[in-house]
Structure formats: structure tokens, C-alpha cells
Scaffold this motif. Structure first.
Motif, PDB file in Angstrom:
ATOM      1  N   ALA A  22       0.832  -1.205   0.000  1.00  0.00           N
ATOM      2  CA  ALA A  22       0.000   0.000   0.000  1.00  0.00           C
ATOM      3  C   ALA A  22       0.869   1.258   0.000  1.00  0.00           C
ATOM      4  O   ALA A  22       0.556   2.250  -0.682  1.00  0.00           O
ATOM      5  N   ILE A  23       1.966   1.226   0.752  1.00  0.00           N
ATOM      6  CA  ILE A  23       2.863   2.384   0.804  1.00  0.00           C
ATOM      7  C   ILE A  23       3.505   2.621  -0.563  1.00  0.00           C
ATOM      8  O   ILE A  23       3.619   3.759  -1.036  1.00  0.00           O
ATOM      9  N   ILE A  24       3.920   1.516  -1.238  1.00  0.00           N
ATOM     10  CA  ILE A  24       4.533   1.650  -2.566  1.00  0.00           C
ATOM     11  C   ILE A  24       3.545   2.256  -3.556  1.00  0.00           C
ATOM     12  O   ILE A  24       3.878   3.170  -4.308  1.00  0.00           O
ATOM     13  N   VAL A  25       2.284   1.764  -3.544  1.00  0.00           N
ATOM     14  CA  VAL A  25       1.259   2.305  -4.450  1.00  0.00           C
ATOM     15  C   VAL A  25       1.029   3.783  -4.160  1.00  0.00           C
ATOM     16  O   VAL A  25       0.935   4.612  -5.071  1.00  0.00           O
ATOM     17  N   PHE A  26       0.967   4.123  -2.870  1.00  0.00           N
ATOM     18  CA  PHE A  26       0.747   5.513  -2.475  1.00  0.00           C
ATOM     19  C   PHE A  26       1.884   6.407  -2.976  1.00  0.00           C
ATOM     20  O   PHE A  26       1.653   7.499  -3.513  1.00  0.00           O
ATOM     21  N   LEU A  27       3.121   5.926  -2.826  1.00  0.00           N
ATOM     22  CA  LEU A  27       4.270   6.724  -3.259  1.00  0.00           C
ATOM     23  C   LEU A  27       4.283   6.900  -4.773  1.00  0.00           C
ATOM     24  O   LEU A  27       4.615   7.981  -5.280  1.00  0.00           O
ATOM     25  N   VAL A  28       3.917   5.841  -5.507  1.00  0.00           N
ATOM     26  CA  VAL A  28       3.861   5.946  -6.976  1.00  0.00           C
ATOM     27  C   VAL A  28       2.811   6.970  -7.386  1.00  0.00           C
ATOM     28  O   VAL A  28       3.024   7.795  -8.287  1.00  0.00           O
ATOM     29  N   GLN A  29       1.652   6.937  -6.719  1.00  0.00           N
ATOM     30  CA  GLN A  29       0.588   7.893  -7.043  1.00  0.00           C
ATOM     31  C   GLN A  29       1.014   9.327  -6.752  1.00  0.00           C
ATOM     32  O   GLN A  29       0.580  10.258  -7.413  1.00  0.00           O
ATOM     33  N   LEU A  30       1.855   9.499  -5.759  1.00  0.00           N
ATOM     34  CA  LEU A  30       2.374  10.844  -5.472  1.00  0.00           C
ATOM     35  C   LEU A  30       3.456  11.241  -6.467  1.00  0.00           C
ATOM     36  O   LEU A  30       3.526  12.394  -6.902  1.00  0.00           O
ATOM     37  N   PHE A  31       4.292  10.274  -6.855  1.00  0.00           N
ATOM     38  CA  PHE A  31       5.450  10.581  -7.684  1.00  0.00           C
ATOM     39  C   PHE A  31       5.053  11.015  -9.091  1.00  0.00           C
ATOM     40  O   PHE A  31       5.617  11.976  -9.628  1.00  0.00           O
ATOM     41  N   VAL A  32       4.083  10.329  -9.705  1.00  0.00           N
ATOM     42  CA  VAL A  32       3.736  10.605 -11.105  1.00  0.00           C
ATOM     43  C   VAL A  32       3.272  12.049 -11.306  1.00  0.00           C
ATOM     44  O   VAL A  32       3.828  12.774 -12.141  1.00  0.00           O
TER      45      VAL A  32
END
Length: 208
Positions: A22-32
Motif C-alpha cells: 500500500a505504501i509503494i502504491v501511495f508513493l507511486v501515485q504521489l510521484f507521477v
């Protein structure tokens, strides 16, 4: 084999695994989106400035929400693909690179298309083919076709742009665009060198 699968499934269902995922998905959503914003800021800061003349806006569908749909003079012409006589014809939505130059009035125009980006400078755009004409020239789509406007100014902007891009108008309506590494970011929409928001506010001030 069954024990191996069961062991793997047990590990996957552990709360820690799901928390990390969940943290990885959250970070990807922030990064893009953060990367896209940062890229646009870099283009505005370091890009080459070009002015693109605007054509009359479609009177039946000038707005979709809070942005103005833009149409450009530079899209009227067709262009040859430089140095690619033996290559297969390009199709709709194929990517090409369009070289940019300025006309005598300082407005942007395209001088030709290539399949590879120019090796020097920022004087080119990466864009897509709209269609191929019968004489093997290509019409292209300029990718930055929206100017986002505040809700309370949207109608006034649309009215002014439509009136001042009519064929008999002497006004110059254009967008200032920063170009960098084949990408463009709109800096502002202007009428006769005046930013559009200031132009509309000046008009409203005279009528109050």
C-alpha cells in the motif's frame, strides 16, 4: 509443491506485506503527478519562448469545464518528412518531431518533420500526425490545446478571444509557450501583448 504454494500465500496475506504494498502504491501515485508538475516547471524556467497564433475558437464548443480549447494557425499547413524518402508512410497518431522557426512577426511556424529529434537546441516539438495528404505531406496536431481559466473569467475570455480572432480583426491573439526537449508548456494567453486575465479585468474596470 502444495506446501510451497501454501507458504507463499501465507506470506502474502501477512499484514506487513500488504502495508508495504500500500505504501509503494501511495508513493507511486504521489510521484507521477509530482514529476509532471516538476517537468512543466523546468520547461517554464529553462524552455525556449515561442508565440503561437490562435485561430477562431469553435463557437459551439469553446469550453469543456474550466478551460478554453485552442486551435492554431501553425496547424493549417502540411509538411514533408525530411530525409525519409524510402521510409513507409506515417499513419495517424504516429510520433514525429517538428522543427520550429519564427516568422517575420516573431510568431512560431514549423519548417519540416523528422523521425528523430534534432541534436541541438530546444527548437522542436514532439507531436502526432493528424493525417497524410494526397501529396505525401503531413498535417499535425499541436499537443498543448487547452488554456485553463478561472470560473469567473471563463465566459469573458471566450467572448474576447472569439471576437478578436475574427478574419477582419487587427488584434493579435496568441499563447506564449515555453519549449524544452520537445515538450511545450503554455505560459500565458495574450491579446495585443496583454495577458488575458489583465485584459479582461481592464475591460471590466471600464464598464463598472
Amino acid at each position: 509443491m502444495n506446501k510451497l504454494v501454501e507458504g507463499l500465500m501465507t506470506k502474502l496475506w501477512q499484514p506487513k506485506i500488504w502495508l508495504i504494498a500500500a505504501i509503494i502504491v501511495f508513493l507511486v501515485q504521489l510521484f507521477v503527478p509530482a514529476y509532471m508538475i516538476a517537468e512543466q516547471q523546468q520547461t517554464l524556467k529553462h524552455g525556449e519562448l515561442y508565440k503561437f497564433k490562435i485561430r477562431p475558437i469553435d463557437p459551439y464548443d469553446p469550453f469543456r469545464g474550466r478551460y478554453v480549447t485552442l486551435s492554431f494557425d501553425a496547424e493549417r499547413d502540411a509538411f514533408v518528412l525530411d530525409g525519409e524518402k524510402d521510409s513507409p508512410p506515417l499513419q495517424r497518431n504516429d510520433w514525429v518531431y517538428a522543427k520550429l522557426i519564427k516568422d517575420q512577426e516573431g510568431f512560431a511556424k514549423f519548417s519540416g518533420l523528422t523521425l528523430a529529434p534534432p541534436s541541438n537546441g530546444n527548437d522542436y516539438l514532439r507531436l502526432q500526425v493528424r493525417y497524410r495528404s494526397s501529396n505525401d505531406q503531413y498535417h499535425i496536431n499541436i499537443p498543448f490545446d487547452r488554456y485553463y481559466a478561472p470560473d469567473n473569467k471563463a465566459y469573458a475570455i471566450e467572448t474576447n478571444v472569439r471576437q478578436r480572432t475574427r478574419r477582419n480583426s487587427d488584434d493579435q491573439v496568441y499563447v506564449a509557450v515555453k519549449i524544452r526537449k520537445g515538450k511545450g508548456t503554455i505560459e500565458d494567453l495574450l491579446i495585443n501583448e496583454v495577458p488575458i486575465l489583465q485584459f479582461v479585468e481592464n475591460q471590466q474596470g471600464r464598464t463598472d
